[in-house]
Every structure is written in structure tokens, then in C-alpha cells.
Design a protein around this motif. Structure first.
Motif, PDB file in Angstrom:
ATOM      1  N   GLN A 187      47.219  35.672   4.114  1.00  0.00           N
ATOM      2  CA  GLN A 187      48.612  35.327   3.797  1.00  0.00           C
ATOM      3  C   GLN A 187      49.154  34.122   4.578  1.00  0.00           C
ATOM      4  O   GLN A 187      50.362  33.919   4.649  1.00  0.00           O
ATOM      5  CB  GLN A 187      49.528  36.547   4.059  1.00  0.00           C
ATOM      6  CG  GLN A 187      49.097  37.819   3.357  1.00  0.00           C
ATOM      7  CD  GLN A 187      49.073  37.669   1.843  1.00  0.00           C
ATOM      8  OE1 GLN A 187      49.992  37.075   1.279  1.00  0.00           O
ATOM      9  NE2 GLN A 187      48.054  38.196   1.177  1.00  0.00           N
ATOM     10  N   ARG A 188      48.274  33.348   5.187  1.00  0.00           N
ATOM     11  CA  ARG A 188      48.718  32.196   5.960  1.00  0.00           C
ATOM     12  C   ARG A 188      48.831  30.935   5.103  1.00  0.00           C
ATOM     13  O   ARG A 188      49.225  29.880   5.599  1.00  0.00           O
ATOM     14  CB  ARG A 188      47.763  31.940   7.133  1.00  0.00           C
ATOM     15  CG  ARG A 188      47.806  33.007   8.203  1.00  0.00           C
ATOM     16  CD  ARG A 188      46.790  32.749   9.293  1.00  0.00           C
ATOM     17  NE  ARG A 188      46.922  31.389   9.819  1.00  0.00           N
ATOM     18  CZ  ARG A 188      45.890  30.571  10.033  1.00  0.00           C
ATOM     19  NH1 ARG A 188      44.661  30.951   9.726  1.00  0.00           N
ATOM     20  NH2 ARG A 188      46.086  29.371  10.546  1.00  0.00           N
ATOM     21  N   GLY A 189      48.479  31.038   3.851  1.00  0.00           N
ATOM     22  CA  GLY A 189      48.602  29.891   2.974  1.00  0.00           C
ATOM     23  C   GLY A 189      47.284  29.504   2.336  1.00  0.00           C
ATOM     24  O   GLY A 189      46.295  30.245   2.377  1.00  0.00           O
ATOM     25  N   PHE A 190      47.277  28.305   1.735  1.00  0.00           N
ATOM     26  CA  PHE A 190      46.120  27.817   0.997  1.00  0.00           C
ATOM     27  C   PHE A 190      45.724  26.439   1.519  1.00  0.00           C
ATOM     28  O   PHE A 190      46.578  25.630   1.876  1.00  0.00           O
ATOM     29  CB  PHE A 190      46.438  27.724  -0.496  1.00  0.00           C
ATOM     30  CG  PHE A 190      46.764  29.039  -1.139  1.00  0.00           C
ATOM     31  CD1 PHE A 190      45.763  29.815  -1.693  1.00  0.00           C
ATOM     32  CD2 PHE A 190      48.080  29.505  -1.192  1.00  0.00           C
ATOM     33  CE1 PHE A 190      46.051  31.025  -2.299  1.00  0.00           C
ATOM     34  CE2 PHE A 190      48.378  30.712  -1.792  1.00  0.00           C
ATOM     35  CZ  PHE A 190      47.367  31.476  -2.346  1.00  0.00           C
ATOM     36  N   TRP A 191      44.420  26.186   1.522  1.00  0.00           N
ATOM     37  CA  TRP A 191      43.873  24.896   1.933  1.00  0.00           C
ATOM     38  C   TRP A 191      42.834  24.448   0.911  1.00  0.00           C
ATOM     39  O   TRP A 191      42.132  25.280   0.304  1.00  0.00           O
ATOM     40  CB  TRP A 191      43.169  24.994   3.288  1.00  0.00           C
ATOM     41  CG  TRP A 191      44.072  25.162   4.462  1.00  0.00           C
ATOM     42  CD1 TRP A 191      44.520  24.184   5.315  1.00  0.00           C
ATOM     43  CD2 TRP A 191      44.655  26.382   4.927  1.00  0.00           C
ATOM     44  NE1 TRP A 191      45.328  24.726   6.280  1.00  0.00           N
ATOM     45  CE2 TRP A 191      45.432  26.064   6.066  1.00  0.00           C
ATOM     46  CE3 TRP A 191      44.604  27.705   4.492  1.00  0.00           C
ATOM     47  CZ2 TRP A 191      46.145  27.036   6.762  1.00  0.00           C
ATOM     48  CZ3 TRP A 191      45.314  28.663   5.183  1.00  0.00           C
ATOM     49  CH2 TRP A 191      46.082  28.329   6.302  1.00  0.00           C
ATOM     50  N   VAL A 192      42.714  23.145   0.718  1.00  0.00           N
ATOM     51  CA  VAL A 192      41.606  22.615  -0.072  1.00  0.00           C
ATOM     52  C   VAL A 192      40.311  22.895   0.691  1.00  0.00           C
ATOM     53  O   VAL A 192      40.248  22.687   1.907  1.00  0.00           O
ATOM     54  CB  VAL A 192      41.771  21.099  -0.301  1.00  0.00           C
ATOM     55  CG1 VAL A 192      40.581  20.534  -1.078  1.00  0.00           C
ATOM     56  CG2 VAL A 192      43.067  20.802  -1.038  1.00  0.00           C
ATOM     57  N   ALA A 193      39.311  23.367  -0.008  1.00  0.00           N
ATOM     58  CA  ALA A 193      38.033  23.667   0.648  1.00  0.00           C
ATOM     59  C   ALA A 193      37.477  22.397   1.290  1.00  0.00           C
ATOM     60  O   ALA A 193      37.484  21.333   0.668  1.00  0.00           O
ATOM     61  CB  ALA A 193      37.036  24.218  -0.363  1.00  0.00           C
ATOM     62  N   PRO A 194      37.017  22.486   2.532  1.00  0.00           N
ATOM     63  CA  PRO A 194      36.463  21.301   3.195  1.00  0.00           C
ATOM     64  C   PRO A 194      35.114  20.919   2.597  1.00  0.00           C
ATOM     65  O   PRO A 194      34.478  21.726   1.900  1.00  0.00           O
ATOM     66  CB  PRO A 194      36.308  21.754   4.651  1.00  0.00           C
ATOM     67  CG  PRO A 194      36.143  23.236   4.561  1.00  0.00           C
ATOM     68  CD  PRO A 194      36.983  23.677   3.392  1.00  0.00           C
ATOM     69  N   LEU A 195      34.684  19.699   2.862  1.00  0.00           N
ATOM     70  CA  LEU A 195      33.352  19.242   2.483  1.00  0.00           C
ATOM     71  C   LEU A 195      32.408  19.448   3.664  1.00  0.00           C
ATOM     72  O   LEU A 195      32.810  19.249   4.808  1.00  0.00           O
ATOM     73  CB  LEU A 195      33.374  17.762   2.102  1.00  0.00           C
ATOM     74  CG  LEU A 195      34.273  17.345   0.934  1.00  0.00           C
ATOM     75  CD1 LEU A 195      34.173  15.843   0.711  1.00  0.00           C
ATOM     76  CD2 LEU A 195      33.930  18.094  -0.329  1.00  0.00           C
ATOM     77  N   SER A 196      31.186  19.831   3.368  1.00  0.00           N
ATOM     78  CA  SER A 196      30.198  19.974   4.440  1.00  0.00           C
ATOM     79  C   SER A 196      28.810  19.686   3.892  1.00  0.00           C
ATOM     80  O   SER A 196      28.528  19.933   2.712  1.00  0.00           O
ATOM     81  CB  SER A 196      30.232  21.384   5.039  1.00  0.00           C
ATOM     82  OG  SER A 196      29.584  22.319   4.207  1.00  0.00           O
TER      83      SER A 196
END
Length: 240
Positions: free
Chosen positions: A71-80
Motif C-alpha cells: 500500500q505504499r504506492g506504485f513504481w515503474v519496474a526498474p531495468l536490470s
């Protein structure tokens, strides 16, 4: 008086449209890898309600394009690089198996789809490669879409909804990485020749050759993308 079914149908349409637009913008890099997706800003940017936005984000979490934590929010998935390695390996397995089955099972309608999407790709590919690094973004976007449709047409007769779904998911995952390296690698490969060879082997129904060519084509792309992503990561690390 409106049908009681119209409201849910309209809501689904809004959520689907939000999902498609947000997925496109993430894949194209408008929302950078690892960046926080602020809901209020997204509501205003896409001019949609919070409910369809949350539904779209939930679908993107399922696509592994968006991450969320407690529930802390959404982020774009990082690249790796580790993820790129895994995506490339699995995509190659999925796409070559789906192509093999399509060559075995495809009818004349499938042959026509392959021919039409190849012709459309070949037309714009000549223009892109002829301009070198000077191709405008709109032309690159057109090439990317026709490339997607060609690869989809190749596997579309495999008669396996799961293979099709996985191929589409992995294509979009790979596209995020490919777009990062597009300007660095464009024009340094005979991509048009690679597509032509795959197309000809497929229409000859030479599954062994078509699958080998597809494998090599995907691996050449992977090698270029990996080098560029690694170099960009090194530059970012040195600058920090």
C-alpha cells in the motif's frame, strides 16, 4: 433509460484504455524505470478517474511492468541486466516453439497474415534504415509497431492461447530494453535481411531453419541491447 449493463461496460472500457495508454508510455520510456507513479498526477495526465487507473495499474503489476509494495504506492519496474537475461532466454524458447507449431498448423489465412505484416514491416524498415540516426520518433514508433505485428503473425497459428499470451508479454518486456538501446544500435545490423530470411523460411515451411534464424535474430538483438544497457548503467554509476 440506460441499460444496467452499460455502466460496468463503460467502466471496463475506461480501465482498458487507461491500461493500454499507461503500458505504452511505460514501454516507450515516458515514465522512467524505477520512477514513482503518483496517482493524482496520472489522473490529471490521462484525464481518467481513480478507479479505472487503479485497475489499469493492477493489470500492469501482473504484466511485471509496475511494482507495488504494501500500500505504499506504485513504481515503474526498474531495468536490470539479470532480468534482461531472463526475458531474452524465455522469449527465445517461447517464440521459437510457437513458430514451429504455427508452421506445422498454419493455414492459408495465416500465410496471408505473415505476408501482409512482412510487406508492411519491410516498407517502413527501408525508410528507417535509410535515414540512419536521423529517423524521427514517429517513424521509429511505426517500425516498432509493424515489427511487433510481424512477430505476432509468425506465431499466431500455434493454436495455444498461453503461448500467444506469453509471447506478447515478453515482447513488451523486451521492447522496454530495446528502446533504451535503439539509437545506439540502429543501422549497425542487417536487420532487414534477418527479417527477410525468417519470412522466406517460414513460407517455405522449413521449421528448423525458420526457428534457427529467429533464435539468431533475437540473440543478436539481445547482445546489442545488453551492451548498451550495461554501458548506460556504468555511466550512471560513475556520475553518481
Amino acid at each position: 433509460m440506460k441499460s444496467t449493463a452499460s455502466a460496468p461496460a463503460a467502466a471496463r472500457t475506461l480501465a482498458k484504455r487507461a491500461y493500454q495508454r499507461l503500458r505504452r508510455d511505460i514501454v516507450h520510456g515516458q515514465w522512467p524505470p524505477g520512477g514513482k507513479l503518483k496517482l493524482e498526477a496520472l489522473v490529471q495526465h490521462y484525464e481518467i478517474g481513480m478507479s479505472p487507473l487503479r485497475e489499469a495499474l493492477a493489470r500492469l503489476v501482473g504484466d511485471q511492468l509496475v511494482k507495488t509494495e504494501d500500500q505504499r504506492g506504485f513504481w515503474v519496474a526498474p531495468l536490470s541486466l539479470d532480468e534482461l537475461d531472463d526475458i531474452s532466454r524465455v522469449r527465445n524458447l517461447i517464440e521459437t516453439e510457437a513458430l514451429r507449431l504455427s508452421i506445422e498448423r498454419g493455414d492459408e489465412a495465416w500465410v496471408q497474415r505473415v505476408r501482409e505484416t512482412y510487406d508492411a514491416l519491410n516498407e517502413v524498415e527501408s525508410d528507417v534504415l535509410g535515414r540512419g540516426d536521423g529517423a524521427p520518433q514517429a517513424l521509429l514508433d511505426a517500425w516498432e509497431e509493424r515489427n511487433r505485428l510481424f512477430h505476432y503473425a509468425l506465431v499466431s497459428a500455434c493454436d495455444s492461447p498461453w503461448l500467444i499470451k506469453l509471447q506478447e508479454l515478453l515482447y513488451h518486456q523486451a521492447e522496454r530494453y530495446r528502446r533504451v538501446s535503439l539509437s545506439a544500435s540502429r543501422g549497425k545490423r542487417f536487420v532487414q535481411d534477418e527479417h527477410q530470411a525468417i519470412f522466406e523460411a517460414t513460407l517455405e515451411r522449413n521449421a528448423l531453419r525458420a526457428c534457427r534464424l529467429t533464435h539468431d535474430h533475437l540473440m543478436r538483438t539481445y547482445d546489442e541491447v545488453r551492451k548498451t544497457v550495461a554501458a548506460l548503467g556504468a555511466e550512471k554509476k560513475n556520475a553518481s
